[in-house]
Design an enzyme around this catalytic site. Structure first.
Site, short mmCIF file in Angstrom:
data_model
loop_
_atom_site.label_atom_id
_atom_site.label_comp_id
_atom_site.label_asym_id
_atom_site.label_seq_id
_atom_site.Cartn_x
_atom_site.Cartn_y
_atom_site.Cartn_z
CB CYS A 2 -1.09 0.12 1.16
SG CYS A 2 -2.17 -1.29 1.04
NE ARG A 27 4.81 1.60 0.12
CZ ARG A 27 5.65 1.31 1.14
NH1 ARG A 27 6.79 1.52 0.68
NH2 ARG A 27 5.19 0.87 2.31
CD1 TRP A 75 -0.06 -6.50 -2.47
CD2 TRP A 75 -0.49 -6.81 -0.46
NE1 TRP A 75 0.12 -7.62 -2.38
CE2 TRP A 75 0.12 -7.98 -1.19
CE3 TRP A 75 -0.72 -6.94 0.73
CZ2 TRP A 75 0.13 -9.28 -0.45
CZ3 TRP A 75 -1.04 -8.09 1.53
CH2 TRP A 75 -0.32 -9.24 0.83
CG ASN A 101 1.04 0.63 4.31
OD1 ASN A 101 0.72 -0.52 4.28
ND2 ASN A 101 2.37 1.03 4.45
N GLY A 102 -1.24 -0.98 6.44
CA GLY A 102 -1.19 -1.67 7.75
C GLY A 102 -2.23 -2.64 7.89
CD GLU A 487 16.95 -14.25 -5.44
OE1 GLU A 487 16.12 -14.65 -4.27
OE2 GLU A 487 16.66 -13.09 -5.96
CE LYS A 491 13.91 -12.35 -7.75
NZ LYS A 491 14.36 -12.07 -6.59
CD GLU A 494 10.12 -12.45 -6.99
OE1 GLU A 494 9.33 -12.03 -6.09
OE2 GLU A 494 11.31 -12.45 -6.80
CG HIS A 510 18.39 -37.51 -0.63
ND1 HIS A 510 18.63 -38.80 -0.08
CD2 HIS A 510 19.36 -36.94 -0.70
CE1 HIS A 510 19.70 -38.87 0.13
NE2 HIS A 510 20.56 -37.93 -0.33
CE LYS A 609 11.82 -3.82 -4.34
NZ LYS A 609 12.23 -5.03 -5.10
C1 F6R Z 1 11.97 -11.27 -4.00
C2 F6R Z 1 11.40 -10.03 -3.10
C3 F6R Z 1 11.31 -10.46 -1.76
C4 F6R Z 1 11.74 -9.73 -0.89
C5 F6R Z 1 11.10 -10.18 0.69
C6 F6R Z 1 11.97 -9.24 1.74
O1 F6R Z 1 12.29 -10.74 -5.34
O2 F6R Z 1 11.72 -8.96 -3.48
O3 F6R Z 1 11.26 -11.92 -1.37
O4 F6R Z 1 13.09 -10.04 -0.63
O5 F6R Z 1 9.74 -9.54 0.82
O6 F6R Z 1 11.92 -8.00 1.57
P1 F6R Z 1 12.98 -6.85 2.28
O7 F6R Z 1 14.28 -7.09 1.65
O8 F6R Z 1 12.53 -5.57 1.68
O9 F6R Z 1 12.79 -7.28 3.64
#
Ligand code: F6R
Length: 614
Positions: A2, A27, A75, A101-102, A487, A491, A494, A510, A609
């Site tokens: 948000c 966001r 969001w 937001n929250g 990782e 990527k 998502e 396994h 984000k």
């Molecule tokens: C994946 C991604 C999320 C963040 C996670 C933590 O691409 O961006 O998995 O890494 O939400 O966010 P931060 O690093 O802002 O605490």
């Protein structure tokens, strides 16, 4: 999660608010809305499901006049994304409008109580409950908006960043925060309000960060006044932002994500400047040296983080244990905070976060502080809550990351963790001079090697369309490259919505091996370091079951090339720095597959984000 924007000044508010929403759209992007006190003192709320552009379409023929307003990009938490659940929310009498937001955790109890008192609700949100509560307190006790907000927030359990405006009052915004970010920009006879500084930087570089349970009273022609919800006056230092506007633009790239992937060499070079001396013989991380006794004597390091930052933490575990010989445990912040962990006074807790606002990581920090541990933050966003709540730390300094999928922040976190491991290793005398010098020199060369790695882009672009058919992917890596496999899989998931899992390569036999057939692409991070021969055996096992192998290999490795269906070459480097290079082709692969599939790369579905709710 948000985005909040607000404006009070002499300019027309609407264009400023819309521009701000575009900047904050990363966001949350399921609906958006704006509230304005118009030139005739009426209070108008316009909102629409979808992107900020949908709101603009909806509002184009409406009265958007006024020099005060608040706006929101959502969001969804409580209630599906639709026009009604979008913010701002009116109070019962439509005299107040509020954005939030929250999460108000006790919203259901308050809602029931208000219903008994004759209030009715239009939406399914917790936010509408808060604005109704403010109105109820304000009217029954004949209080000012400021006082009503303070009292309402005393009843609210949970997290909030809010802004409220009032019909007939074009001169005041009341804003408050607890566990959700809120920044106030201070201009000449004007104020800005936002979830982060990105909508503000265009107008002023002077900002004030609110702390938890603080209420800002923003009034036209007056100094900013800040009080706690218990009515104690507070003053905050005005901070200067260092961000530049160009950092918030796509700079000719089709997506922010691609721009951010390409920025890695330059950004990391800048981040290393001043931290590796000019002769490339020494690393210097001020945050560690200033507290060197703590680090030298630490019995254990706990790393807490979420998502991609957690993956960086796993690489940090390998680095710190190898070079500093301190035992490291890496925990999901969300698990750590609720499982009654053992935290000792001589433990060091490292919290890693790009945004510095992740609710679970912040809660883990609180827990660690309560237990008396020393808390070190690794964060990208300057002035965010995590650096303000930790004992010391290092910024990753790679500039704003706007693409929802984290890329440059990840490699920057791994770089800072490398600096930490080398600094402590040297201070503790765990590293021989020869080894230390070799590693420092190699780390300094990584940005140039990243530049070379980016040249694989065309090759990846060419083969990406072949894999858009896939419904599953497996990623394999050993040692330092196991977290890289995790990782890489994250990527792809998502942004392309293809299911992917990462495993330590040896774990494949396994269980996951049961999934391998001619349809299954298997990405193997297979540099000529570490357990090279064993990785060859793992690839053979995949090939024997007709799996399609995409390998990330060291330049010139003909053996791996022959074994693989596709291979991407990265420059030779020390084993511990392979993640910094190997993650780049994986980022590019996820990006190109998602683009070919027509996915919205910068704003993938259901994500946001900055995850400021639990
Ligand atoms: C994946 C991604 C999320 C963040 C996670 C933590 O691409 O961006 O998995 O890494 O939400 O966010 P931060 O690093 O802002 O605490």
């Amino acid at each position: 999660m948000c985005g909040i924007v607000g404006y009070l000044g002499n300019k027309e508010a609407y264009p400023i608010l819309i521009k701000g929403l575009h900047r904050l759209e990363y966001r949350g992007y399921d609906s958006a809305g704006v509230a304005l006190v118009n030139a005739d003192n009426s209070l108008k709320v316009y909102k629409a499901k979808g992107k900020v552009a949908d709101l603009e379409n909806y509002a184009q023929d409406k009265d958007c006049s006024g020099t005060i307003g608040i706006a929101h990009t959502r969001w969804a938490t409580h209630g599906e994304p639709n026009d009604i659940n979008a913010h701002p929310h009116y109070s019962q009498s439509a005299t107040l409008a509020l954005i939030h937001n929250g999460i108000i955790e006790n919203y259901a109890v308050i809602k029931e109580d208000l219903k008994k008192r004759g209030f009715s609700f239009q939406s399914d949100t917790d936010t509408e409950v808060l604005v109704q509560l403010i109105e109820y307190i304000k009217t029954t006790n004949k209080l000012s908006l400021e006082k009503a907000v303070q009292l309402a927030l005393k009843q609210a359990i949970g997290a909030y960043a809010i802004a409220v405006i009032e019909k007939g009052n074009p001169n005041q915004i009341i804003a408050a925060r607890k566990s959700s970010p809120l920044v106030i920009g201070v201009g000449d006879d004007e104020f800005f309000l936002a979830s982060d500084a990105t909508p503000i930087i265009e107008y002023t570089n002077k900002v004030i960060y609110l702390d938890d349970e603080e209420v800002a009273i923003i009034r036209r022609g007056e100094e900013l006044s800040i009080k706690t919800i218990s009515d104690v006056e507070v003053t905050h230092e005005v901070k200067e932002l260092e961000m530049s506007l160009s950092e918030l633009e796509k700079g000719g790239f089709e997506h922010f994500m691609l721009k951010e992937i390409y920025e890695q060499p330059k950004r990391l070079k800048e981040a290393l400047r001043g931290r590796i001396n000019i002769d490339e013989t020494e690393v210097n991380l001020a945050g560690i040296r200033e507290h060197k006794d703590k680090f030298i004597n630490a019995k254990r390091i706990l790393i807490v983080a979420c998502g991609t930052s957690w993956h960086a933490g796993l690489i940090g575990e390998y680095l710190i244990e190898e070079f500093a010989r301190i035992p490291v445990e890496v925990e999901y912040a969300s698990e750590f905070r609720y499982r009654n962990p053992i935290i000792n006074k001589d433990d060091i807790v490292i919290a890693i976060s790009q945004s510095g606002e992740t609710a679970d990581t912040l809660a883990a920090i609180e827990l660690a502080k309560e237990a008396g541990a020393f808390v070190y933050g690794i964060c990208n966003v300057v002035g965010a809550s995590i650096p303000r709540n930790t004992d010391s730390g290092s910024y990753t300094h790679v500039g704003p990351e706007i693409g929802v999928a984290s890329t440059k922040a990840f490699t920057a976190q791994v770089t800072v963790l490398s600096l930490i491991a080398l600094t402590i290793g040297k201070l503790k005398g765990e590293l021989t001079d020869e080894n230390y010098l070799k590693l420092v020199k190699e780390l300094a060369s990584i940005p140039n090697k990243m530049e070379r790695t980016l040249k694989t882009n065309q090759q990846i672009l060419n083969f990406a369309p072949i894999f858009t058919y896939a419904r599953n992917f497996i990623y394999l890596g050993r040692g330092y490259n196991f977290p890289v496999a995790l990782e890489g899989a994250l990527k792809l998931k998502e942004i392309s919505y293809i299911h992917a899992e990462g495993y330590p390569a040896a774990e494949m036999k396994h269980g996951p091996i049961a999934l391998i057939d001619a349809e299954m692409p298997v990405v193997v991070i297979a540099p000529n370091k570490g357990m090279y021969e064993k990785t060859i055996s793992n690839i053979q096992e995949v090939k024997a079951r007709k799996g399609r192998v995409i390998s990330i290999i060291t330049e010139g490795d003909e053996t791996m090339k022959e074994l693989s269906d596709f291979s991407i070459e990265i420059p030779e480097t020390e084993e511990c720095f392979v993640p910094l290079l190997a993650s780049i082709p994986l980022q590019l692969m996820a990006y190109h597959i998602a683009v070919v599939k027509g996915c919205n790369v910068d704003q993938p579905r259901n994500l946001a984000k900055s995850v400021t709710v639990e």
